[in-house]
Design a protein around this motif. Structure first.
Motif, PDB file in Angstrom:
ATOM      1  N   VAL A 292      -8.965  29.176 -17.169  1.00  0.00           N
ATOM      2  CA  VAL A 292      -9.459  29.163 -18.543  1.00  0.00           C
ATOM      3  C   VAL A 292      -9.648  30.614 -18.988  1.00  0.00           C
ATOM      4  N   VAL A 293      -9.113  30.962 -20.150  1.00  0.00           N
ATOM      5  CA  VAL A 293      -9.263  32.302 -20.709  1.00  0.00           C
ATOM      6  C   VAL A 293      -9.938  32.180 -22.072  1.00  0.00           C
ATOM      7  N   ARG A 294     -10.980  33.011 -22.293  1.00  0.00           N
ATOM      8  CA  ARG A 294     -11.696  33.032 -23.574  1.00  0.00           C
ATOM      9  C   ARG A 294     -11.748  34.460 -24.090  1.00  0.00           C
ATOM     10  N   LEU A 295     -11.527  34.624 -25.383  1.00  0.00           N
ATOM     11  CA  LEU A 295     -11.545  35.930 -26.043  1.00  0.00           C
ATOM     12  C   LEU A 295     -12.733  35.993 -27.001  1.00  0.00           C
ATOM     13  N   TYR A 296     -13.516  37.100 -26.918  1.00  0.00           N
ATOM     14  CA  TYR A 296     -14.720  37.265 -27.729  1.00  0.00           C
ATOM     15  C   TYR A 296     -14.660  38.584 -28.493  1.00  0.00           C
ATOM     16  N   SER A 297     -15.456  38.635 -29.547  1.00  0.00           N
ATOM     17  CA  SER A 297     -15.546  39.870 -30.331  1.00  0.00           C
ATOM     18  C   SER A 297     -16.755  40.713 -29.958  1.00  0.00           C
ATOM     19  N   ASP A 298     -17.686  40.178 -29.151  1.00  0.00           N
ATOM     20  CA  ASP A 298     -18.915  40.902 -28.827  1.00  0.00           C
ATOM     21  C   ASP A 298     -19.194  40.830 -27.334  1.00  0.00           C
ATOM     22  N   GLU A 299     -19.926  41.819 -26.845  1.00  0.00           N
ATOM     23  CA  GLU A 299     -20.205  41.901 -25.415  1.00  0.00           C
ATOM     24  C   GLU A 299     -21.188  40.851 -24.938  1.00  0.00           C
ATOM     25  N   ASN A 300     -21.947  40.252 -25.858  1.00  0.00           N
ATOM     26  CA  ASN A 300     -22.843  39.164 -25.470  1.00  0.00           C
ATOM     27  C   ASN A 300     -22.135  37.819 -25.388  1.00  0.00           C
ATOM     28  N   LEU A 301     -20.874  37.813 -25.739  1.00  0.00           N
ATOM     29  CA  LEU A 301     -20.016  36.622 -25.618  1.00  0.00           C
ATOM     30  C   LEU A 301     -20.547  35.447 -26.442  1.00  0.00           C
ATOM     31  N   THR A 302     -20.997  35.763 -27.643  1.00  0.00           N
ATOM     32  CA  THR A 302     -21.502  34.709 -28.530  1.00  0.00           C
ATOM     33  C   THR A 302     -20.500  34.314 -29.607  1.00  0.00           C
ATOM     34  N   ASN A 303     -19.564  35.224 -29.932  1.00  0.00           N
ATOM     35  CA  ASN A 303     -18.585  34.932 -30.980  1.00  0.00           C
ATOM     36  C   ASN A 303     -17.191  34.782 -30.346  1.00  0.00           C
ATOM     37  N   GLU A 304     -16.841  33.542 -30.070  1.00  0.00           N
ATOM     38  CA  GLU A 304     -15.562  33.266 -29.424  1.00  0.00           C
ATOM     39  C   GLU A 304     -14.443  33.258 -30.462  1.00  0.00           C
ATOM     40  N   LEU A 305     -13.403  34.065 -30.221  1.00  0.00           N
ATOM     41  CA  LEU A 305     -12.278  34.157 -31.146  1.00  0.00           C
ATOM     42  C   LEU A 305     -11.149  33.191 -30.793  1.00  0.00           C
TER      43      LEU A 305
ATOM     44  N   TYR B 250     -13.538  41.361 -25.767  1.00  0.00           N
ATOM     45  CA  TYR B 250     -14.076  40.961 -24.474  1.00  0.00           C
ATOM     46  C   TYR B 250     -13.447  39.636 -24.041  1.00  0.00           C
ATOM     47  N   VAL B 251     -13.202  39.520 -22.736  1.00  0.00           N
ATOM     48  CA  VAL B 251     -12.486  38.356 -22.215  1.00  0.00           C
ATOM     49  C   VAL B 251     -13.180  37.841 -20.963  1.00  0.00           C
ATOM     50  N   SER B 252     -13.243  36.526 -20.840  1.00  0.00           N
ATOM     51  CA  SER B 252     -13.692  35.916 -19.582  1.00  0.00           C
ATOM     52  C   SER B 252     -12.549  35.093 -18.997  1.00  0.00           C
ATOM     53  N   VAL B 253     -12.423  35.135 -17.676  1.00  0.00           N
ATOM     54  CA  VAL B 253     -11.418  34.366 -16.956  1.00  0.00           C
ATOM     55  C   VAL B 253     -12.128  33.572 -15.871  1.00  0.00           C
ATOM     56  N   SER B 254     -11.858  32.288 -15.806  1.00  0.00           N
ATOM     57  CA  SER B 254     -12.504  31.437 -14.806  1.00  0.00           C
ATOM     58  C   SER B 254     -11.560  30.327 -14.389  1.00  0.00           C
ATOM     59  N   ALA B 255     -11.975  29.605 -13.367  1.00  0.00           N
ATOM     60  CA  ALA B 255     -11.220  28.425 -12.943  1.00  0.00           C
ATOM     61  C   ALA B 255     -11.614  27.241 -13.805  1.00  0.00           C
ATOM     62  N   PHE B 256     -10.676  26.340 -14.005  1.00  0.00           N
ATOM     63  CA  PHE B 256     -11.026  25.076 -14.637  1.00  0.00           C
ATOM     64  C   PHE B 256     -11.580  24.166 -13.546  1.00  0.00           C
ATOM     65  N   GLY B 257     -12.850  23.795 -13.675  1.00  0.00           N
ATOM     66  CA  GLY B 257     -13.496  23.057 -12.596  1.00  0.00           C
ATOM     67  C   GLY B 257     -14.307  24.000 -11.735  1.00  0.00           C
ATOM     68  N   SER B 258     -14.636  23.557 -10.563  1.00  0.00           N
ATOM     69  CA  SER B 258     -15.557  24.333  -9.728  1.00  0.00           C
ATOM     70  C   SER B 258     -14.907  24.925  -8.486  1.00  0.00           C
ATOM     71  N   SER B 259     -13.596  24.873  -8.401  1.00  0.00           N
ATOM     72  CA  SER B 259     -12.917  25.376  -7.203  1.00  0.00           C
ATOM     73  C   SER B 259     -12.692  26.883  -7.287  1.00  0.00           C
ATOM     74  N   ALA B 260     -12.631  27.519  -6.139  1.00  0.00           N
ATOM     75  CA  ALA B 260     -12.256  28.928  -6.072  1.00  0.00           C
ATOM     76  C   ALA B 260     -10.743  29.046  -6.226  1.00  0.00           C
ATOM     77  N   ILE B 261     -10.293  30.106  -6.897  1.00  0.00           N
ATOM     78  CA  ILE B 261      -8.859  30.272  -7.143  1.00  0.00           C
ATOM     79  C   ILE B 261      -8.445  31.731  -6.970  1.00  0.00           C
ATOM     80  N   ASN B 262      -7.146  31.933  -6.807  1.00  0.00           N
ATOM     81  CA  ASN B 262      -6.512  33.240  -6.911  1.00  0.00           C
ATOM     82  C   ASN B 262      -5.555  33.201  -8.093  1.00  0.00           C
TER      83      ASN B 262
END
Length: 456
Positions: free
Chosen positions: A70-83, A108-120
């Protein structure tokens, strides 16, 4: 909370999360990530220029690993305004966000796994740039698209001429690379010369002043009247023929592809007293007629994805180019035996066409795949399929894919020696001449002779 000396106090208490620890990313860069269960990785990026950028994940170290991200793009460092947000690309669990950024602004961008598994996974940022083209020796540049060129951080250049969502035709040197929605790569050499110049603000393609399209400048289509002339010469009447032959071409070919071969196969049948009707050649994946060569990589990427889709299915796909083979065979059938001959991807279409003809109650005498990839075959279809490749086995297309059942007949065909495997692959049906055992022959003659025991 107490006031001084235990006195009363009136105040507002604000509790906020500290900004995450952001990793700074540069323009056109990537990083390989190991992301733990329920963990997120955070990045910040300052756009060096106004324009579209791509934030995406792909295989970890390009090793083919599939990771659901999952990739999310934000305009602020507090990650409150998702673009923008991306879970899955179409037909892929990787993620891609394409967004227009403003020069000098930090995102600002966050990258995570979809679900709770660890990934590469691999995370990358690439810019989209204007794409221009000009002829060699001229000064005028023509804009093809405002943001249709995109640099890959690991060296390739993506040319997205038709805003493809899942197939990216990229160029590196004199090769094109097709990336599918799952970030798998297939490399092929280009059969024509062009230069790619990359600048900070644009990409420029320089093409030869007069690009040549295969062997002929004019499209070639065998008219029905000419076919009837051939047929009459071999004693084939309008109502009865000993053989009906359908020829199917592969990718990046034009209408002249079978021009040399057609008279040879008709005369070959006539020499043994058999009548034959040869259908107008079909081009299941389209033709290059009239298409400028700078657009060939885009056409090739679409054609290649269609071939991979059809060749990789163990069952008949819902959408198949085999319908064109089936229709050509039914239209031209005058009784007798049906022979389907396909080159490259046309060999895949011919197999699918044979399946459809069988379902429609027709019997197919033989399917001949020439320079084609391997593909799943039922046992009954494998028993009347001939698979042909060059005698030196340098045609890389004939090494791709997989068989469930091998064709009963695998034939190595002598061809004119070529330095480039692409030239070997492209010329099985051409009139290129060479000397074999002291005798002058052609590629088309050798191809016909090699398949003859299967189709007579």
């Amino acid at each position: 909370m107490k006031g001084y000396n235990n006195g009363s106090v009136y105040a507002r208490l604000n509790i906020t999360n500290a900004p995450p620890n952001f990793i700074t990313m540069q323009d056109n860069s990537y990083v390989d990530l190991s992301i733990g269960a329920n963990e997120k990785k955070y990045f910040k990026f300052t756009a060096p220029r106004t324009g579209f950028y791509r934030f995406y994940t792909s295989s970890y170290q390009q090793d083919g690993t599939i990771s659901d991200t999952v990739v999310r793009l934000y305009s602020d460092e507090n990650l409150t305004n998702e673009l923008a947000y991306s879970d899955d690309m179409i037909e892929s669990v990787f993620s891609k966000v394409t967004y227009e950024l403003t020069a000098g602004v930090t995102y600002y961008v966050s990258v995570s796994a979809f679900g709770s598994s660890a990934i590469n996974t691999r995370f990358a940022i690439s810019p989209n740039l204007p794409l221009y083209i000009k002829k060699d020796g001229e000064t005028e540049e023509t804009l093809i698209g405002s943001y249709n060129a995109q640099k890959y951080p690991y060296g390739d250049l993506m040319l997205d001429l038709e805003h493809l969502t899942d197939e990216y035709a990229s160029l590196v040197g004199n090769q094109y690379v097709v990336e599918d929605g799952k970030a798998y790569f297939t490399r092929q050499s280009l059969s024509y010369n062009m230069d790619i110049l990359q600048y900070e603000d644009r990409v420029l393609i320089i093409v030869p002043p007069d690009p040549q399209v295969m062997e002929a400048a004019q499209p070639y289509e065998v008219p029905d009247s000419e076919m009837e002339t051939y047929a009459n010469a071999s004693n084939c009447t309008a109502s009865a023929c000993d053989f009906t032959v359908v020829l199917a071409a592969g990718m990046l070919t034009n209408s002249s592809y079978f021009k040399t071969f057609i008279p040879k196969i008709i005369n070959k049948y006539a020499s043994i007293g058999k009548s034959v009707r040869v259908a107008n050649p079909i081009f299941p994946y389209g033709k290059t007629d009239g298409l400028p060569t700078y657009l060939w990589p885009t056409l090739a990427s679409v054609q290649l994805q269609a071939i991979i889709y059809e060749a990789g299915n163990s069952v008949l796909p819902q959408y198949t180019t085999g319908t064109k083979v089936r229709d050509a065979a039914k239209k031209n059938y005058r009784g007798g035996k049906i022979v389907l001959i396909g080159h490259s991807g046309g060999g895949v279409s011919s197999i699918r066409g044979a399946q459809l003809l069988k379902s429609a109650g027709y019997s197919v005498h033989e399917v001949v795949q020439v320079g084609s990839p391997h593909m799943p075959l039922s046992s009954d279809l494998a028993s009347n399929t001939t698979f042909m490749r060059d005698s030196k086995v340098k045609d890389w297309v004939t090494k791709l894919g997989f068989w469930t059942n091998k064709p009963y007949r695998i034939v190595n065909v002598p061809q004119k020696p070529q330095k480039n495997p692409i030239d070997i692959h492209a010329n099985y049906f051409s009139g290129l001449s060479f000397t074999l055992n002291g005798v002058t022959t052609t590629n088309a003659d050798q191809t016909l002779n090699a398949m003859w025991p299967s189709i007579d």
